[in-house]
Design an enzyme around this catalytic site. Sequence first.
Site, PDB file in Angstrom:
ATOM      1  N   HIS A  72       5.355  -6.785   3.034  1.00 57.74           N
ATOM      2  CA  HIS A  72       4.433  -5.653   3.248  1.00 57.74           C
ATOM      3  C   HIS A  72       5.013  -4.728   4.314  1.00 57.74           C
ATOM      4  CE1 HIS A  72       0.186  -3.952   3.445  1.00 57.74           C
ATOM      5  NE2 HIS A  72       0.778  -3.379   4.503  1.00 57.74           N
ATOM      6  N   HIS A  86       5.814  -0.152   5.170  1.00 59.52           N
ATOM      7  CA  HIS A  86       5.570   1.249   4.826  1.00 59.52           C
ATOM      8  C   HIS A  86       6.828   2.052   5.170  1.00 59.52           C
ATOM      9  CE1 HIS A  86       1.102   1.023   4.200  1.00 59.52           C
ATOM     10  NE2 HIS A  86       1.258  -0.045   4.971  1.00 59.52           N
ATOM     11  N   GLN A 141      -3.901   5.884   0.610  1.00 62.55           N
ATOM     12  CA  GLN A 141      -4.241   5.714   2.029  1.00 62.55           C
ATOM     13  C   GLN A 141      -5.632   6.235   2.401  1.00 62.55           C
ATOM     14  OE1 GLN A 141      -2.208   4.765   5.341  1.00 62.55           O
ATOM     15  NE2 GLN A 141      -4.424   4.556   5.465  1.00 62.55           N
ATOM     16  N   HIS A 167      -4.852  -3.220   0.796  1.00 59.08           N
ATOM     17  CA  HIS A 167      -5.210  -3.346   2.199  1.00 59.08           C
ATOM     18  C   HIS A 167      -6.699  -3.712   2.244  1.00 59.08           C
ATOM     19  CE1 HIS A 167      -1.484  -1.189   2.605  1.00 59.08           C
ATOM     20  NE2 HIS A 167      -1.608  -1.002   3.905  1.00 59.08           N
ATOM     21  N   GLU A 205      -9.158  -4.343   7.164  1.00 57.70           N
ATOM     22  CA  GLU A 205      -8.321  -4.216   8.365  1.00 57.70           C
ATOM     23  C   GLU A 205      -9.212  -3.748   9.515  1.00 57.70           C
ATOM     24  OE1 GLU A 205      -4.021  -2.392   9.798  1.00 57.70           O
ATOM     25  OE2 GLU A 205      -4.882  -1.716   7.904  1.00 57.70           O
ATOM     26  N   ASP A 246       5.085  -4.559   8.137  1.00 57.82           N
ATOM     27  CA  ASP A 246       4.091  -3.495   8.076  1.00 57.82           C
ATOM     28  C   ASP A 246       4.692  -2.196   8.605  1.00 57.82           C
ATOM     29  OD1 ASP A 246       1.716  -2.294   7.469  1.00 57.82           O
ATOM     30  OD2 ASP A 246       0.539  -3.250   9.023  1.00 57.82           O
TER      31      ASP A 246
END
Length: 410
Positions: free
Chosen positions: A58, A60, A152, A210, A213, A309
Site C-alpha cells: 500500500h 501512493h 480520494q 481505505h 482511517e 503508504d
Amino acid sequence: MQCDLLLRNVRLEGFSELVDVAIENQKIARIGRLAKVEAKEMVDAEGALASPPFIDAHTHLDKALFQPRPNQSGTLAEAIEIMSRASSRILIDSIQERVDRVLNWAFKHGTLAVRTHVDITGAHSALALEEILKVRERWSDYIDIQIVAFPQEGLFGSEPVWRYLKEALRNGADVVGGIPAIEETEKLSRRHIEKILELAAEFDVDVDMHVDESDDPNSVTLEALADMTIAAGWQGRVTAAHCCALAAYSPEYAREVMEKVKSAQINVVTNPTTNLVLQGRGDRGHKRRGLTLVKELLELGVNVSLGQDNIRDVFNPFGKGDMLDIAFVTALAAHMTGEQEIKKVFDMPRHNAARILNIKDYGIREGGGADMVLLKADSPADAIATRPPRDWIVRRGKIFPAHSISQGVI
C-alpha cells in the site's frame, strides 16, 4: 551442470546449514551444496540471508515527495485540504522525477513489487494515471507495479467520480479502490461500497479500500464492507487498509467485526508510520496509537500485510522505501516482539503481501522464479532489528550489487 548464476554460501529459512542456489533461465534450478555446478557468474553470499523480495502492499506514488506546503497540524484533514488546493499541474509535471527517486530507493532495499493508489477524482486524474502507467512500463524490468484507481474525495460530491474510475479501469488500472468513510452519511457510505463492488464485478478486478482511517469508534464501515463483500460474492478479493477505528471499538464489537472480516476473507493492510503520524492528534492523556488490531487479526487467521503508504509528503514527512523499517515499526507498535510474532511480522511484507497482490510464483524454491534479496542477517529477528544493507538484489535471474545502483531508473 551449468547455470547462468550461482549464489554460494546462502542462508535460507528452513535450512540448518548454508546452501548454494543455482539459477538458470530466470528460474531457480537447484538448491543445495552444489560443488560440481559451473556458472557464467558466481557470487559468494558469505552467509547472507536470502529472502523472497519485499512487497509494498500500500503506497501512493503519485503523492510521494510532494509537499506544496507543510502540514502544520499533522492531521489527515489538513493533509487532504493541502492536496485539494495544490496545483494539479505541478503535481503532474513532477511525478516522473519524484517516483523514479522513490522506486530507486525501494529497489535498493529489495522491494520488487508495489501496489500504488492513484487519485482518480477530478479532470486531472486521467493525466495522473497516464503518468503512473508510464512509470509502470519504464520500471517493469525491475519492479512490478499494480495500480489502484482511488477516489480520494469520495464518490458523491459535485461530479460522478465513478465515471472517472470506469475510465481508469479501461485505461490500465488493475484494482478499484474506495474510501467509504469520507461520505457525509452512513447511507452514502454503504452506497459507496456497493458502487465499488459493482465496478469490481463489471471489470473483474479486486477491491482495495481505505477503511475507517480514524480514531472515532463510530466509524464502522469495516463491518459494512465485510457484510457487503459476502453479499456480492467477492470473498478473497477485497483488501481493507488502515482500519484504525477497529482499535477504538469495545472488545466485544471488535471481535464481532474481525469474525466478519475473516468470513469475508478480507485482507487487511496496516500502514503504521503514516497512521502513527496522523492519528491520536486530538487525544489528551491516553493517546491512541492509530494502528488496527494487527496481532488480534493475525491470531484469528486474517491475512494482514503492511505498507509504506506515504513517503515524505503532506501525510507523512518520513520514509525511504524500506519495508524492513515498516516491519520494525509494526513490531514495536503492535507489541509483536515474541520470537514467533517477529517471524509473522517478517512475513507481512513478503508472503502475506504476495497473497494480496496475487503473485503466484513467489518464494525461494526449485523451479520458482529467481527474484530475491540478500541481506546480512542471521534470522528474521536480526533482519528487523538491524535493517541491514541489502548487499545483492536478484531480479529475474540477474544480480544487482545494491551499492552500484545509481539514482533514477536502473
